[in-house]
Design an enzyme around this catalytic site. Structure first.
Site, PDB file in Angstrom:
ATOM      1  N   ASN A 136    -126.952 -96.242  29.755  1.00  0.00           N
ATOM      2  CA  ASN A 136    -126.782 -96.295  31.214  1.00  0.00           C
ATOM      3  C   ASN A 136    -127.840 -95.517  31.984  1.00  0.00           C
ATOM      4  O   ASN A 136    -128.155 -95.860  33.126  1.00  0.00           O
ATOM      5  CB  ASN A 136    -125.380 -95.824  31.596  1.00  0.00           C
ATOM      6  CG  ASN A 136    -124.311 -96.813  31.144  1.00  0.00           C
ATOM      7  OD1 ASN A 136    -124.641 -97.903  30.669  1.00  0.00           O
ATOM      8  ND2 ASN A 136    -123.050 -96.448  31.283  1.00  0.00           N
ATOM      9  N   ASN A 178    -121.245 -94.504  34.493  1.00  0.00           N
ATOM     10  CA  ASN A 178    -121.055 -93.256  33.756  1.00  0.00           C
ATOM     11  C   ASN A 178    -122.208 -92.949  32.815  1.00  0.00           C
ATOM     12  O   ASN A 178    -122.927 -93.859  32.410  1.00  0.00           O
ATOM     13  CB  ASN A 178    -119.751 -93.369  32.937  1.00  0.00           C
ATOM     14  CG  ASN A 178    -118.549 -92.892  33.734  1.00  0.00           C
ATOM     15  OD1 ASN A 178    -118.627 -91.886  34.430  1.00  0.00           O
ATOM     16  ND2 ASN A 178    -117.452 -93.629  33.628  1.00  0.00           N
ATOM     17  N   ASP A 224    -110.388 -90.501  40.283  1.00  0.00           N
ATOM     18  CA  ASP A 224    -109.664 -89.296  39.865  1.00  0.00           C
ATOM     19  C   ASP A 224    -108.659 -88.881  40.937  1.00  0.00           C
ATOM     20  O   ASP A 224    -107.547 -88.438  40.624  1.00  0.00           O
ATOM     21  CB  ASP A 224    -110.657 -88.160  39.584  1.00  0.00           C
ATOM     22  CG  ASP A 224    -111.671 -88.567  38.530  1.00  0.00           C
ATOM     23  OD1 ASP A 224    -111.253 -89.143  37.506  1.00  0.00           O
ATOM     24  OD2 ASP A 224    -112.874 -88.331  38.738  1.00  0.00           O
ATOM     25  N   HIS A 255    -116.884 -85.817  36.967  1.00  0.00           N
ATOM     26  CA  HIS A 255    -116.096 -86.972  36.538  1.00  0.00           C
ATOM     27  C   HIS A 255    -116.166 -87.148  35.019  1.00  0.00           C
ATOM     28  O   HIS A 255    -116.730 -88.109  34.517  1.00  0.00           O
ATOM     29  CB  HIS A 255    -116.564 -88.244  37.264  1.00  0.00           C
ATOM     30  CG  HIS A 255    -115.852 -89.468  36.782  1.00  0.00           C
ATOM     31  ND1 HIS A 255    -114.505 -89.676  37.007  1.00  0.00           N
ATOM     32  CD2 HIS A 255    -116.266 -90.532  36.054  1.00  0.00           C
ATOM     33  CE1 HIS A 255    -114.137 -90.813  36.446  1.00  0.00           C
ATOM     34  NE2 HIS A 255    -115.184 -91.358  35.854  1.00  0.00           N
ATOM     35  N   ASP A 268    -126.682-108.969  39.276  1.00  0.00           N
ATOM     36  CA  ASP A 268    -126.390-108.611  37.882  1.00  0.00           C
ATOM     37  C   ASP A 268    -127.475-109.240  37.022  1.00  0.00           C
ATOM     38  O   ASP A 268    -128.272-110.055  37.516  1.00  0.00           O
ATOM     39  CB  ASP A 268    -124.992-109.111  37.459  1.00  0.00           C
ATOM     40  CG  ASP A 268    -124.409-108.310  36.287  1.00  0.00           C
ATOM     41  OD1 ASP A 268    -125.059-108.229  35.224  1.00  0.00           O
ATOM     42  OD2 ASP A 268    -123.301-107.767  36.420  1.00  0.00           O
ATOM     43  N   ARG A 297    -116.796 -97.363  28.203  1.00  0.00           N
ATOM     44  CA  ARG A 297    -116.378 -96.732  26.949  1.00  0.00           C
ATOM     45  C   ARG A 297    -115.517 -97.656  26.089  1.00  0.00           C
ATOM     46  O   ARG A 297    -114.831 -98.522  26.587  1.00  0.00           O
ATOM     47  CB  ARG A 297    -115.548 -95.485  27.252  1.00  0.00           C
ATOM     48  CG  ARG A 297    -116.362 -94.324  27.729  1.00  0.00           C
ATOM     49  CD  ARG A 297    -115.531 -93.054  27.748  1.00  0.00           C
ATOM     50  NE  ARG A 297    -114.519 -93.040  28.796  1.00  0.00           N
ATOM     51  CZ  ARG A 297    -113.460 -92.258  28.793  1.00  0.00           C
ATOM     52  NH1 ARG A 297    -113.241 -91.430  27.776  1.00  0.00           N
ATOM     53  NH2 ARG A 297    -112.612 -92.272  29.790  1.00  0.00           N
ATOM     54  N   ARG A 331    -105.774 -91.487  40.880  1.00  0.00           N
ATOM     55  CA  ARG A 331    -104.863 -91.186  39.763  1.00  0.00           C
ATOM     56  C   ARG A 331    -104.030 -89.955  40.066  1.00  0.00           C
ATOM     57  O   ARG A 331    -102.810 -89.936  39.832  1.00  0.00           O
ATOM     58  CB  ARG A 331    -105.673 -90.936  38.485  1.00  0.00           C
ATOM     59  CG  ARG A 331    -106.248 -92.194  37.876  1.00  0.00           C
ATOM     60  CD  ARG A 331    -107.075 -91.885  36.638  1.00  0.00           C
ATOM     61  NE  ARG A 331    -107.534 -93.126  36.024  1.00  0.00           N
ATOM     62  CZ  ARG A 331    -108.749 -93.308  35.502  1.00  0.00           C
ATOM     63  NH1 ARG A 331    -109.628 -92.309  35.512  1.00  0.00           N
ATOM     64  NH2 ARG A 331    -109.073 -94.457  34.975  1.00  0.00           N
ATOM     65  N   ALA A 361    -122.491-106.711  39.548  1.00  0.00           N
ATOM     66  CA  ALA A 361    -121.403-107.410  40.241  1.00  0.00           C
ATOM     67  C   ALA A 361    -120.616-108.363  39.351  1.00  0.00           C
ATOM     68  O   ALA A 361    -119.519-108.777  39.714  1.00  0.00           O
ATOM     69  CB  ALA A 361    -121.969-108.181  41.438  1.00  0.00           C
TER      70      ALA A 361
HETATM   71  P1  NAI Z   1    -118.836-104.067  32.171  1.00  0.00           P
HETATM   72  O1  NAI Z   1    -119.611-104.048  30.912  1.00  0.00           O
HETATM   73  O2  NAI Z   1    -117.626-104.927  32.267  1.00  0.00           O
HETATM   74  O3  NAI Z   1    -119.794-104.475  33.381  1.00  0.00           O
HETATM   75  C1  NAI Z   1    -121.034-103.897  33.557  1.00  0.00           C
HETATM   76  C2  NAI Z   1    -121.949-104.918  34.211  1.00  0.00           C
HETATM   77  O4  NAI Z   1    -123.227-104.296  34.382  1.00  0.00           O
HETATM   78  C3  NAI Z   1    -122.156-106.182  33.356  1.00  0.00           C
HETATM   79  O5  NAI Z   1    -121.893-107.345  34.124  1.00  0.00           O
HETATM   80  C4  NAI Z   1    -123.616-106.092  32.966  1.00  0.00           C
HETATM   81  O6  NAI Z   1    -124.253-107.367  32.865  1.00  0.00           O
HETATM   82  C5  NAI Z   1    -124.188-105.294  34.123  1.00  0.00           C
HETATM   83  N1  NAI Z   1    -125.485-104.722  33.831  1.00  0.00           N
HETATM   84  C6  NAI Z   1    -125.963-104.230  32.662  1.00  0.00           C
HETATM   85  N2  NAI Z   1    -127.232-103.859  32.806  1.00  0.00           N
HETATM   86  C7  NAI Z   1    -127.582-104.099  34.098  1.00  0.00           C
HETATM   87  C8  NAI Z   1    -128.757-103.933  34.841  1.00  0.00           C
HETATM   88  N3  NAI Z   1    -129.863-103.421  34.303  1.00  0.00           N
HETATM   89  N4  NAI Z   1    -128.725-104.298  36.135  1.00  0.00           N
HETATM   90  C9  NAI Z   1    -127.618-104.800  36.694  1.00  0.00           C
HETATM   91  N5  NAI Z   1    -126.477-104.989  36.034  1.00  0.00           N
HETATM   92  C10 NAI Z   1    -126.465-104.647  34.751  1.00  0.00           C
HETATM   93  O7  NAI Z   1    -118.465-102.541  32.509  1.00  0.00           O
HETATM   94  P2  NAI Z   1    -117.411-102.001  33.605  1.00  0.00           P
HETATM   95  O8  NAI Z   1    -116.092-101.856  32.980  1.00  0.00           O
HETATM   96  O9  NAI Z   1    -117.563-102.801  34.836  1.00  0.00           O
HETATM   97  O10 NAI Z   1    -117.991-100.502  33.844  1.00  0.00           O
HETATM   98  C11 NAI Z   1    -119.231-100.290  34.462  1.00  0.00           C
HETATM   99  C12 NAI Z   1    -119.572 -98.808  34.489  1.00  0.00           C
HETATM  100  O11 NAI Z   1    -118.652 -98.094  35.331  1.00  0.00           O
HETATM  101  C13 NAI Z   1    -119.505 -98.129  33.126  1.00  0.00           C
HETATM  102  O12 NAI Z   1    -120.614 -97.262  32.983  1.00  0.00           O
HETATM  103  C14 NAI Z   1    -118.226 -97.320  33.209  1.00  0.00           C
HETATM  104  O13 NAI Z   1    -118.237 -96.215  32.345  1.00  0.00           O
HETATM  105  C15 NAI Z   1    -118.234 -96.919  34.656  1.00  0.00           C
HETATM  106  N6  NAI Z   1    -116.938 -96.470  35.184  1.00  0.00           N
HETATM  107  C16 NAI Z   1    -116.932 -95.462  36.108  1.00  0.00           C
HETATM  108  C17 NAI Z   1    -115.762 -94.988  36.638  1.00  0.00           C
HETATM  109  C18 NAI Z   1    -115.787 -93.901  37.666  1.00  0.00           C
HETATM  110  O14 NAI Z   1    -114.729 -93.389  38.003  1.00  0.00           O
HETATM  111  N7  NAI Z   1    -116.921 -93.527  38.231  1.00  0.00           N
HETATM  112  C19 NAI Z   1    -114.461 -95.536  36.213  1.00  0.00           C
HETATM  113  C20 NAI Z   1    -114.564 -96.637  35.293  1.00  0.00           C
HETATM  114  C21 NAI Z   1    -115.770 -97.056  34.779  1.00  0.00           C
END
Ligand code: NAI
Length: 338
Positions: A119, A144, A175, A202, A59, A106, A178, A34
């Site tokens: 991940n 992802n 998707d 995806h 988080d 990414r 977009r 979060a």
């Molecule tokens: P971010 O790095 O800004 O945030 C991720 C958060 O997850 C951070 O606050 C981090 O502390 C937390 N985190 C890490 N390990 C954790 C754990 N074990 N338990 C709980 N929280 C944990 O990354 P962002 O930009 O928010 O992206 C998150 C994910 O979403 C990425 O894997 C990204 O590739 C994916 N994503 C998926 C999309 C989709 O269409 N499904 C589109 C865009 C991103």
């Protein structure tokens, strides 16, 4: 004992609490990850959703600040923050819907599969918590590579004996968002009136927009089809490159995630005809998971729709998508089985 006891987003001095918890008046939702780029705007938007009565923000960093901030919004949901793995179980207990945007995003030059090593383990741990504390919750998985993390979640739930394929959904809504935007732009339409089914998965070529099934019906030139297909498949990369190392799509993703979560909650409430695309356990192809239109209801996915008539271009795209998807699915399954 945890150094940070879970944080109630209020003073504790309030008189009679008229804010119902769960029950018939709203749903309990947890966001795991979060405090991240997606997690923060997603938390903001879920706090604004009138279907949510309780919002748990979890988080491994920074949840006290995000929780304090969000909890000052004068909307109905009660907000609580949870920090670190020792508070995961408390964060999950009693939840109706769990949304997972935890994990690394990414950077330029990376594919979604490059995120697998980090991940996969994060998703596995979080899903073990779900199996233990809220096995009946609907899960919206955003982390992802979705094409692999959904199979990972399924394997974790199978091991725990809690797997219900109707309650596990990989979020591919961005998707669709977009595709609607880009098609509207090309055709000079209002994006709110456009609906493009996007099937497959995806990542890259597994993202398969069905431009032959766009509503309202549109006829595209081959040049438009090539442009739109390529832009929809690489929309994520467009954002990653524009952000130049500062992350991937977060704001449009939070918007898409909330649209999708809201559809799941309306389904849970019993609303009729809630149909969205999602990456789910499926029999529409020979693959065990596939994204297509599904109808959402009180038990999660209540019906998976057939793909409908595809044109030759889409049939070729589907064959390519299936090859890559198969590898990604197997990689996820193997990660848990190893
Ligand atoms: P971010 O790095 O800004 O945030 C991720 C958060 O997850 C951070 O606050 C981090 O502390 C937390 N985190 C890490 N390990 C954790 C754990 N074990 N338990 C709980 N929280 C944990 O990354 P962002 O930009 O928010 O992206 C998150 C994910 O979403 C990425 O894997 C990204 O590739 C994916 N994503 C998926 C999309 C989709 O269409 N499904 C589109 C865009 C991103």
């Amino acid at each position: 004992p945890p150094s940070f006891s879970h944080m109630e987003g209020s003073s504790g001095l309030g008189r009679a609490d008229c804010r119902a918890e769960g029950g018939s008046t709203g749903f309990k939702v947890a966001i795991l990850g979060a405090a991240g780029g997606i997690g923060q705007p997603l938390s903001l938007l879920m706090k604004m959703n009138p279907l949510v009565s309780v919002l748990h923000l979890y988080d491994v960093v920074n949840t006290p600040g995000v929780t304090a901030d969000i909890s000052h919004m004068d909307t109905g949901a009660v907000v609580r923050g949870f920090l670190g793995q020792q508070q995961l179980e408390e964060a999950l207990t009693g939840m109706d819907l769990v949304i997972i945007p935890a994990g690394v995003p990414r950077k330029p030059g990376m594919t979604r599969d490059d995120l697998f090593n980090i991940n996969a383990g994060i998703v596995k741990t979080l899903c073990e918590g779900i199996a233990k504390c809220c096995p009946n919750a609907i899960v919206n998985l955003i982390s992802n590579p979705v094409n692999s993390t959904v199979p990972i979640a399924a394997e974790v739930f199978k091991k725990a004996g809690t797997f219900d394929p109707n309650r596990l959904l990989g979020v591919t809504m961005l998707d669709v968002v977009r595709a609607n935007t880009f098609v509207a732009e090309v055709m000079g339409l209002d994006p709110r009136e456009v609906d493009v089914p996007v099937i497959g998965g995806h990542a890259g070529i597994t993202i398969l927009p069905l431009l032959s099934q766009v509503k309202p019906p549109c006829s595209f030139t081959q040049k438009e089809i090539d442009y739109l297909t390529n832009r929809i498949q690489n929309g994520g990369t467009e954002v990653v490159e524009a952000k130049a190392g500062a992350g991937s799509a977060t704001l449009s993703m939070a918007y898409a995630a909330v649209q999708f979560a809201d559809a799941c909650l309306r389904g849970l409430r019993g609303d009729a005809d809630i149909v969205r695309c999602a990456f789910v356990a499926s029999h529409v192809t020979e693959l065990p998971f596939f994204a297509s239109k599904v109808r959402l209801g009180r038990c999660g996915v209540e019906e998976i729709y057939p793909l409908g008539p595809l044109n030759e271009y889409e049939r070729v795209g589907l064959e390519k998508a299936k090859k890559e998807l198969e590898t990604s699915i197997e990689k996820g399954v193997a990660f848990v089985k190893k």
